[in-house]
Each structure stands twice: as structure tokens, then as C-alpha cells.
Write a protein that holds these residues in place. Sequence first.
Motif, PDB file in Angstrom:
ATOM      1  N   ALA A 148       0.823  -1.208   0.000  1.00 30.02           N
ATOM      2  CA  ALA A 148       0.000   0.000   0.000  1.00 30.02           C
ATOM      3  C   ALA A 148       0.858   1.259   0.000  1.00 30.02           C
ATOM      4  O   ALA A 148       1.939   1.290   0.596  1.00 30.02           O
ATOM      5  N   VAL A 149       0.341   2.280  -0.669  1.00 25.82           N
ATOM      6  CA  VAL A 149       0.902   3.623  -0.604  1.00 25.82           C
ATOM      7  C   VAL A 149       0.018   4.503   0.266  1.00 25.82           C
ATOM      8  O   VAL A 149       0.506   5.265   1.094  1.00 25.82           O
ATOM      9  N   ALA A 150      -1.299   4.376   0.091  1.00 25.18           N
ATOM     10  CA  ALA A 150      -2.223   5.220   0.843  1.00 25.18           C
ATOM     11  C   ALA A 150      -3.644   4.698   0.733  1.00 25.18           C
ATOM     12  O   ALA A 150      -4.007   4.030  -0.241  1.00 25.18           O
ATOM     13  N   SER A 151      -4.446   5.020   1.745  1.00 28.09           N
ATOM     14  CA  SER A 151      -5.893   4.852   1.683  1.00 28.09           C
ATOM     15  C   SER A 151      -6.461   6.170   1.162  1.00 28.09           C
ATOM     16  O   SER A 151      -6.071   7.249   1.634  1.00 28.09           O
ATOM     17  N   THR A 160       9.055  -2.357  -6.215  1.00 24.50           N
ATOM     18  CA  THR A 160       9.268  -0.985  -6.651  1.00 24.50           C
ATOM     19  C   THR A 160      10.309  -0.320  -5.751  1.00 24.50           C
ATOM     20  O   THR A 160      10.243  -0.448  -4.526  1.00 24.50           O
ATOM     21  N   PRO A 161      11.290   0.392  -6.339  1.00 22.55           N
ATOM     22  CA  PRO A 161      12.347   1.008  -5.526  1.00 22.55           C
ATOM     23  C   PRO A 161      11.802   1.929  -4.443  1.00 22.55           C
ATOM     24  O   PRO A 161      10.841   2.673  -4.654  1.00 22.55           O
ATOM     25  N   GLU A 162      12.442   1.900  -3.272  1.00 24.43           N
ATOM     26  CA  GLU A 162      11.966   2.668  -2.122  1.00 24.43           C
ATOM     27  C   GLU A 162      11.954   4.170  -2.395  1.00 24.43           C
ATOM     28  O   GLU A 162      10.999   4.868  -2.056  1.00 24.43           O
ATOM     29  N   ASP A 163      13.008   4.684  -3.021  1.00 18.00           N
ATOM     30  CA  ASP A 163      13.072   6.121  -3.279  1.00 18.00           C
ATOM     31  C   ASP A 163      11.961   6.572  -4.213  1.00 18.00           C
ATOM     32  O   ASP A 163      11.404   7.665  -4.056  1.00 18.00           O
ATOM     33  N   LEU A 164      11.643   5.737  -5.189  1.00 19.44           N
ATOM     34  CA  LEU A 164      10.580   6.083  -6.134  1.00 19.44           C
ATOM     35  C   LEU A 164       9.234   6.173  -5.414  1.00 19.44           C
ATOM     36  O   LEU A 164       8.479   7.136  -5.597  1.00 19.44           O
ATOM     37  N   GLU A 210       6.065   4.221   3.927  1.00 20.97           N
ATOM     38  CA  GLU A 210       6.199   4.253   5.383  1.00 20.97           C
ATOM     39  C   GLU A 210       7.210   5.314   5.806  1.00 20.97           C
ATOM     40  O   GLU A 210       6.979   6.059   6.777  1.00 20.97           O
ATOM     41  N   ARG A 211       8.318   5.413   5.067  1.00 18.44           N
ATOM     42  CA  ARG A 211       9.325   6.434   5.391  1.00 18.44           C
ATOM     43  C   ARG A 211       8.735   7.835   5.298  1.00 18.44           C
ATOM     44  O   ARG A 211       8.981   8.690   6.151  1.00 18.44           O
ATOM     45  N   PHE A 212       7.915   8.072   4.260  1.00 16.63           N
ATOM     46  CA  PHE A 212       7.301   9.397   4.109  1.00 16.63           C
ATOM     47  C   PHE A 212       6.413   9.718   5.303  1.00 16.63           C
ATOM     48  O   PHE A 212       6.487  10.819   5.864  1.00 16.63           O
ATOM     49  N   THR A 237       2.746   7.698  12.617  1.00 17.52           N
ATOM     50  CA  THR A 237       3.277   6.360  12.885  1.00 17.52           C
ATOM     51  C   THR A 237       2.350   5.304  12.309  1.00 17.52           C
ATOM     52  O   THR A 237       1.204   5.155  12.756  1.00 17.52           O
ATOM     53  N   PRO A 238       2.819   4.550  11.293  1.00 17.01           N
ATOM     54  CA  PRO A 238       1.971   3.496  10.718  1.00 17.01           C
ATOM     55  C   PRO A 238       1.714   2.389  11.722  1.00 17.01           C
ATOM     56  O   PRO A 238       2.505   2.136  12.630  1.00 17.01           O
TER      57      PRO A 238
END
Length: 345
Positions: free
Chosen positions: A131-134, A280-284, A329-331, A338-339
Motif C-alpha cells: 500500500a501507498v495510501a488509503s 518498486t524502488p523505495e526512493d521512487l 512508510e518512510r514518508f 506512525t503506521p
Amino acid sequence: MNGPPFPRSLCVFMICLFSFVSTVPASLAAEERGLFRIGTGGLTGVYYPIGKLIAQGLTEHSRTDAGAGEGKSGASGLVGVAQNSAGSVENVRNVVSGEIEAGLVQADVAAFAFRGEQVFAGDENARRLRAVASLYPEKFQIVTRRDADIRGFSDLRGKRISIDETGSGTLSVMRIVLEAHGMSEKDLLPVYLKPVFTHDKMVSGELQGFVMMAGVPMEAVTRVSDIGISLVPIAPEIASRISKRYPYLVPAAISAGAYPEMPETPTLQVFALLTVSSETPEDLVHEVTAALWSERTLSLLHEGHPQGKLITLKTALDGIPIPLHPGAERFYREQGITPKEAPMP
């Protein structure tokens, strides 16, 4: 055409070059062109317009980011592209196979993929979904012609109803709802069409109704409202029973007035997620997440579609049943969010 013919050696070279280009993997070709493809849904649903707005925001953010200085990593220079598709199930498969870079997916379908259940039973690749986002809540909408006299779900028996196409999250939910009512597709006269293809058939009476899991309001519903339509309720006790078995399908209601002259209608709800592959790369993914929650993208979403107003950073982690991608998660941690602990398959 007059003039000297091409040399034979040049013709052979051109044929070989064309053959090479045509066999370059889609994911590699997209990467070289800087495309970030987002799988959406049918043209008259909500995934497609929301996906277009996210893609536009990503593109504009990338251009701004690229102009901030050379050597900046991540999404800089990417071009976001929204691709229509069959829906959630197809998007999962295309994301984990690398055919597209991201996809909009119902939370329940995402859970099935991560756990290898339902249509993803035995599909180990589907477990790579992250997941990226809800984004916003989707509601199960059963739309029928008023003259079909369908007052409750059981009245769908023997009616010609479009239940969306194979590969859609809508069809997955419809099968769950049918089972909860002691029914199956065989009890209907089912048609498997995206809502974009149901308009003329609804108007002519060839279809008595269609179903869709989507944000409210949905264009496919408003377009047929002048023929006289009804929303079929899912009884709250049935919805509660479904939710106990499938926790990411929860009881909800379509608000009164969401469509012209429609009363409040009980139904089911699930969150729409933006997803990527674990590969998918983390930085991307970090840059894509930053682009999603940028002031510009949020402005596009809030002004561009009614459901876009519900997409907020405050609710970015609501109803996510699969792990976040490390880049996302880093973002969130950088934003002081906090996830929750990642679920286990």
C-alpha cells in the motif's frame, strides 16, 4: 513510388531493429520513457477520474522537483498516466507483474491478494502487493430501473443485471453479497459489463439494473437518473454478517440526496487504496507518496471530483489491510505519522 529501392542490407537492418523494439518488456519500455502508469477502472466510474488527477499531480510535482536541482533522485521527470482497466483484481495482477507501476484497489481485494485467498488462491505473486495510501470510501451501489419493481435484494432473482466484468472488485463483492442472501449468479440473468457500457441498455430496458463498488456520486448513475431509478438496500443485519466474515467490508449508507430524489440507502463500504509492488524502488515510492500528498495534488483532487474532497493525509492510513511499501512508510514517519504494525499473511 519512383526512385531507387532501399538496399537489401538496410531493409534487413530495419526489420531486425523493429523486431527488437517490439519485444522490449512493457515495464522496461515504460521506465525508459519515464512513465508511471496507474491502473484505474471503467471510464464512468470513480477510479478513472481520481487516477487521472493523481497522475496529473505526479507529473506536475515531478517537473517542479526536477527543476529544484540536478541529481535529485526519485520521481523527478516522471509522467503520470491513468490507464482504464477492468478494476481491482486486474490492477493487482498488473501491478505485481510489472505491467503497470501502481493501481487503485479495493481494500478487501488487496487483503485477498496479500493472503492468497479467493480469486488469488495459489497466486504467490499477488502477495507482493503493498500500500501507498488509503484514499476514500467506496460504496456498493445496486442501481435498478424503477419500473422493474425491485425493492429488496432478493427481488433481483430472474432479472437481467450487469454485475461488472471479470477482474473487477465489484464482481468479487457481488458474489459475497449473493452468498449472504443464499443466492448465486445463477439466480440472476447476469451480464458482465462495466457501467460505461450499461447506459443504453438501461435506457432501452434491456437491463433492469447494474451494480458497482465506487465512490458516490458516480457518473454512471447520474447519467441514467432521468429514466427513473432506485437504489436497492442491503439490510443492515446482512451487512453486519458479511462484515464479521470480511472485516474490510463494513456497513455503511449512501446519503439521502447523493443522487436526485434518493433516500438514504443502507449498503456496504470499503476503502480504495493506491498500491504498488514490493519490488518498486523505495526512493521512487517515497517520491510518489510525497507527490500524492503535495499541496498541488490535493488541490487537484479536492477541486476535480466530489470523492477527491475525502482524500486527506489525516485518513491516509485508514482501513489498510496490507503492509505499506517501505518508501511510503518512510514518508509518513517523516510527517510524524506512525503506521500501524504491518499485517501478516
